[in-house]
Design a protein around this motif. Sequence first.
Motif, short mmCIF file in Angstrom:
data_model
loop_
_atom_site.label_atom_id
_atom_site.label_comp_id
_atom_site.label_asym_id
_atom_site.label_seq_id
_atom_site.Cartn_x
_atom_site.Cartn_y
_atom_site.Cartn_z
N GLU A 1 0.83 -1.19 0.00
CA GLU A 1 0.00 0.00 0.00
C GLU A 1 0.87 1.24 0.00
OE1 GLU A 1 -2.63 -0.21 3.30
OE2 GLU A 1 -3.77 -1.90 2.51
N ASP A 2 0.27 2.33 -0.49
CA ASP A 2 0.92 3.64 -0.44
C ASP A 2 2.29 3.64 -1.11
OD1 ASP A 2 -1.27 4.55 0.99
OD2 ASP A 2 -0.37 4.01 2.90
N ARG B 1 -4.55 5.49 -7.91
CA ARG B 1 -4.56 4.41 -6.91
C ARG B 1 -3.13 3.95 -6.71
NH1 ARG B 1 -9.39 0.76 -9.35
NH2 ARG B 1 -8.32 1.27 -11.28
N ASN B 2 -2.69 3.90 -5.47
CA ASN B 2 -1.29 3.59 -5.17
C ASN B 2 -1.15 2.38 -4.27
OD1 ASN B 2 -2.30 4.75 -2.86
ND2 ASN B 2 -0.45 5.94 -2.40
N HIS B 3 -1.96 1.35 -4.56
CA HIS B 3 -1.90 0.11 -3.80
C HIS B 3 -2.24 -1.04 -4.75
CE1 HIS B 3 -5.98 1.82 -3.54
NE2 HIS B 3 -6.37 0.58 -3.74
N GLU C 1 5.32 4.94 -3.13
CA GLU C 1 5.88 6.28 -3.25
C GLU C 1 5.86 6.76 -4.70
OE1 GLU C 1 9.70 6.53 -1.49
OE2 GLU C 1 9.02 5.90 0.50
#
Length: 397
Positions: free
Chosen positions: A42-43, A250-252, A45
Motif C-alpha cells: 500500500e501507499d 490508486r497507489n496500492h 511512493e
Amino acid sequence: RDAQESRGLGDVYKRQAQVLVAKDGDILVKKAYGDAQLYNGEDFESIDKPEATRLDNPIKATNNTLYDLASVTKIVATTQAIMKLDYEGKLDVNDKVSKYIDGYEVNGKEDITIADLLTHTSGIPQWEPTFFYIDNNRDELLDYNKNLGIMFDDGEVHYSDFGFMTLGYVVESITGQSLDEYVENNIYKPLGMNHTFYKPLDKGVNKEEIAATSWGNPFEYRMVDEEDYPDFGYDTTEHSEKFNQFDRWRNHVLIGEVNDGNTGMASDGIAGHAGIYSNTSDLAILCQLMLNGGTYDDVTLYDQSTIDKFTTNHTGESNRGYGFELDMKYMGEEASDKTYGHNGFTGTHISIDPENNTFIIFLTNKQNLGLDEEGSYKGTFDAVGEFATETYKYIEN
C-alpha cells in the motif's frame, strides 16, 4: 496434460492461472495453478514505478478464485445483454444509438449504429482518461460519451472502449435497469452463475478469494504522462493540464477493485467494456449455453440464429463479429476458423469453437507480477495460443 507442461508457458504463466477445457459437454480439464496474490503493498511512493512487496505466504489460486476479466466483460456482459435484447425484439443492431440515448447524435455521431459500436467501426476515440474529469459518476460519464466526436472516418476497425461504454448505457436505456443489475438478474442468476458480477467486494466476497491485479495504475499513468513517456500508448497531449492536476491515482495493489482506470475511477466499477469478475466454472456455463444454441438447462437467452449473427465476421480481415473476436492467435493453431471469443488486458481469455464443440477458458492475473523493463505487462497471447494448440492435439489423440 498439465498446463505447466505446455511448450511456451514460461515461469510467469506457470505461476498463476485458472484453466478449464471442455468438449462435447464434458469438462476435460479444470485446474488452478500458482498464486492468486503474489504481491501486495500500500501507499507506493512512485505511481509510475511502484514497488510492491512480495508476500512471504502467497495466497494460492483455487478453482473458486475470482478474476478481473477486463475486456472479456465485453462478451460476457454487454454483448450477452445486446444479444438477449435483439432476440426479444427490443432492439435491432442496425438501430442508431441516438434512438436510445438522447443527445448522442452530436459532433458527427448522428448515423452511428449499435452494429458500429459492436464492431469497433464507429470512428469514435479509442481511449481517453475520463477519470481526469469524472469522479465515479456514471451520469457524468454518459455525458462525456455523448460529447465525443469522430476521430476516424475510414470505416475501419479502431478498437474502442468508448463504444462498449456506450452500449452499456443502451442496455440501461432499454431495460430501465443499471447494467450490473440487468446482467446479474436476467443472465447470471437464472443460469446459476452465482460468482459472476461487478464489484465483488460489495457482494460480500473476501479479498482472499480474488486474484490480485496491478500495483495501482502505472500503465495508465504512463499513457497520460506525455512529458516522460511521449510515445507510450495514445496521444493524450490535450489532457496534459489535467494530468498535472490529478491526485486520485490508486497507489496500492488492486484486489477486487477493477484494474481498468476508466471503470474503477470514473464509472464506479460498472461499465460496458470492463468490470466483471468471474471464474472458469461460471464462465463455462455461458460458453456451453452458446454451444447449445442459446439454452442451458431450462434457461434460454436467445436462439442459434442470434448466435450466428453475432459470431459472423462483419469486418473482413479484422476478424470482428458483433462484440466477438474471431479466429485469433490465442485460440490456437488447431481451432476452426469459426472460433470466437475475447481476451482481456489483465490476462484473461475465452475461446469457443462450435465446429469442434469445444471451449477453452484461460484466466491469469499477469499484472500482479508488475511491469516489465519496458513499462508494460508480459503478453499472454503466445502462451495461451500454444496451450490451446497442444490441447487440441491432446484431444484429437
